[in-house]
Design an enzyme around this catalytic site. Structure first.
Site, mmCIF file in Angstrom:
data_model
loop_
_atom_site.group_PDB
_atom_site.id
_atom_site.type_symbol
_atom_site.label_atom_id
_atom_site.label_comp_id
_atom_site.label_asym_id
_atom_site.label_seq_id
_atom_site.Cartn_x
_atom_site.Cartn_y
_atom_site.Cartn_z
ATOM 1 N N SER A 63 0.799 -1.226 0.000
ATOM 2 C CA SER A 63 0.000 0.000 0.000
ATOM 3 C C SER A 63 0.832 1.277 0.000
ATOM 4 C CB SER A 63 -0.965 0.029 1.189
ATOM 5 O OG SER A 63 -0.262 0.223 2.401
ATOM 6 N N LYS A 100 1.047 4.294 7.005
ATOM 7 C CA LYS A 100 0.355 5.160 6.036
ATOM 8 C C LYS A 100 0.920 6.570 6.144
ATOM 9 C CE LYS A 100 -2.798 2.215 4.512
ATOM 10 N NZ LYS A 100 -2.066 0.980 4.768
#
Length: 143
Positions: A63, A100
């Site tokens: 990701s 993230k």
């Protein structure tokens, strides 16, 4: 992307010194090879600025590939560092670790993926979010 392994950097770890080439290495046209090397660099001193709060995490997943973080890479993380908008963080959202990019918006907190195949995570108001640390370096294999 998740954390698969998290461990502190040990202060007592033997510092490693590696030889540094006395010139830059061209990424364009080749240059003659160097036979004489006289400088070394201590990786521990160069990479770890605050040993008690520095951790290494091995990541899994894809990701964050557009941020240069790939599956199996190791991140150097400052635990407890003050996160800023745009930092790559290790976050604990409702008990689950993730890596993230932190985005602070007018509507709340967003944990942004760096791969269009993954959705960003809008942190619901009643969720428990802890920014465990701020990643400041990625150790990435070229294989």
């Amino acid at each position: 992307m998740t954390i698969t392994e998290l461990r502190p950097v040990e202060e007592s770890a033997a510092p490693s010194e590696l030889t540094v080439l006395p010139t830059t290495v061209p990424a364009g046209f080749p240059s003659p090879a160097l036979d004489f090397v006289s400088e070394t660099i201590n990786l521990h001193e160069h990479l770890v600025h605050d040993p008690p709060s520095t951790y290494i995490a091995r990541v899994s997943g894809s990701s964050m590939v557009n941020a240069g973080i790939s599956d199996g890479d190791h991140l150097l993380i400052r635990k407890g560092a003050q996160p800023r908008d745009g930092d790559v963080v290790v976050a604990v959202l409702d008990g689950q670790l993730t890596v993230k990019r932190l985005r602070l918006t007018s509507t709340g907190v967003l944990l942004q993926a760096e791969n269009p195949e993954y959705s960003d995570i809008e942190v619901p108001e009643l969720s428990e979010l802890i920014i465990w640390g701020v990643a400041y370096m990625c150790l990435h294999s070229l294989r």
